[in-house]
Scaffold this active site. Sequence first.
Site, PDB file in Angstrom:
ATOM      1  N   ASP A 116       0.820  -1.216   0.000  1.00  0.00           N
ATOM      2  CA  ASP A 116       0.000   0.000   0.000  1.00  0.00           C
ATOM      3  C   ASP A 116       0.848   1.259   0.000  1.00  0.00           C
ATOM      4  O   ASP A 116       2.004   1.255   0.428  1.00  0.00           O
ATOM      5  CB  ASP A 116      -0.951   0.026   1.195  1.00  0.00           C
ATOM      6  CG  ASP A 116      -0.221   0.028   2.540  1.00  0.00           C
ATOM      7  OD1 ASP A 116       0.779  -0.711   2.680  1.00  0.00           O
ATOM      8  OD2 ASP A 116      -0.653   0.758   3.458  1.00  0.00           O
ATOM      9  N   GLU A 174       0.132  -1.456   5.575  1.00  0.00           N
ATOM     10  CA  GLU A 174       1.172  -1.036   6.521  1.00  0.00           C
ATOM     11  C   GLU A 174       1.023   0.428   6.885  1.00  0.00           C
ATOM     12  O   GLU A 174       1.251   0.825   8.035  1.00  0.00           O
ATOM     13  CB  GLU A 174       2.558  -1.302   5.913  1.00  0.00           C
ATOM     14  CG  GLU A 174       3.723  -1.130   6.873  1.00  0.00           C
ATOM     15  CD  GLU A 174       4.282   0.292   6.930  1.00  0.00           C
ATOM     16  OE1 GLU A 174       5.131   0.562   7.800  1.00  0.00           O
ATOM     17  OE2 GLU A 174       3.870   1.139   6.104  1.00  0.00           O
TER      18      GLU A 174
END
Length: 408
Positions: free
Chosen positions: A80, A175
Site C-alpha cells: 500500500d 502497513e
Amino acid sequence: MKDVLERFLGYIKVDTQSSEESDTVPTTKTQLEFAKKLGEELKAIGLKDVSVDENGYVMATLESNIDKKVPTIGFIAHMDTSPDLSGTNINPRIVEKYDGQDIVLNKEKNIVLKINEFPEILEYKGQDIVVTDGNTLLGADDKAGIAEIITAMEYLINHPEIKHGTIKVGFTPDEEVGKGADHFDVKKFGADLAYTLDGGGIGELECETFNAAKAKVIIEGRNVHPGSAKNKMTNAVLVANKFINMLPENEVPERTEGYEGFFHLLSVKSEVETAELNYIIRDFDRKKFEERKEQIKEVGKKINEEYNKEIVCVKVEDQYYNMKEKIDEVKYVVDIAYDAMKAIDIEPILVPIRGGTDGSRLSFMGLPTPNLFAGGHNFHGRFEFVPVLSMEKAAELVVKIAELYANR
C-alpha cells in the site's frame, strides 16, 4: 539488477492507497488486485509455494541450493501507499544525471523540489533520480522495496552459482494505516528471521522503532442559547483548546528529532456540544512511553476536576513497541546486514526509525525483523524521490545477505 527500475515504474502505475476509514481487509480492493498480480509474477520467475490469501498477503519461497542447514531468512515489503496524498495516476519522471540544481516538478503549478528545503538530494548529484509530477506521491514507499526483492530473487534464480539457503518472500497490505501485521501468519511464512525493505536513503539499517500508542479524547459539552448561557454552557470547543494547551508545546513532531518522543495531534472535530481529539503518542524509551500515556490521561482528569464532572474521556490504545527489545536477542541479524552493506561498498547508517514498520510488530510475534533501506526520500508527499542506483544497490544487498547466511 537493472530490471528494478522497470519493475518499480510498472508497480507505481497501480493505485494501492490504503484507507484509514475502511474496516475491510485489506482496506482497499486495489491492494488485493495488486497482490494477485505480484503472485503471478513470483510464479513466473520461478518461486515456489506462492500464495495470495483473502486478506491480500503474498508469500513465496526460493528453495535452498545448498546441502547444509542455515537459517531461513525472509524479505518483506508492503504494497500500500500512504493515504496522506493521492496515489492515483502517478506520472513519474526520470531526471537523468542530476545536475545539483532545483528540480521543477510541475511548471504550471510552480511546484519545485528545492535543494535548500531538501538538501539530501545533493548526495545523488550525477545520478538518475525518479521524481513525481507534483500532483501525487511517488510510491517508493514501498513499491521500491517490492521491486528490489523480486529483482533479487530473479537474480538468484538466474545465478545458481550464488549459494543461499531457503528464502521466504512476503508482501503485506495496509502497513501505512498500521495494520500490516494484523493478519500476517508467521508460522505459515516459515522464516527464522526477516528483513523489511521499507527504509529511506541508501545505507540505512534500522533496528529501533518508536513505542507507539493512539489516544482518542472525547469531550462532552453542553449547549445553551448564548443569550442565557452564563454558568450553564460548557463549550466543548474551548475545553478541547484547554486540553491541547495542557500538553507540552515543544514535544511535537515538528520540534523533536533523534530519540526524542512526542504527542502528535492528528485531528480535531469540535462544536459546542461535543469535541473529539485524535493523538498518536511516540517514544523510544519504554518507561517514558508509559509516562506519556499516563500524562495524557492525567490532563483529562485535571479538566474533569476543574469542571467537577466527567466531561473528558481519554482512551489510549497501544499500537506497537520498539523492536530493539527483540532484535537485541539475535543481534547477528543486524551484524550480517551490516557486513553485507560493507561487502558491496555501502556505508551502513544505523539510525532509529522515527516511525514504525511491519517489522516492529513482527518482531514481537516471534519473527525478528530489522529494516533495510529501500532508497527513497520524502515519503508520503509530492516531493518523494528515489535514486535509481539506490534501488539497484538494495537489490544487490538482498543477494549479498542471502549469500552471507549461506556461508555462516
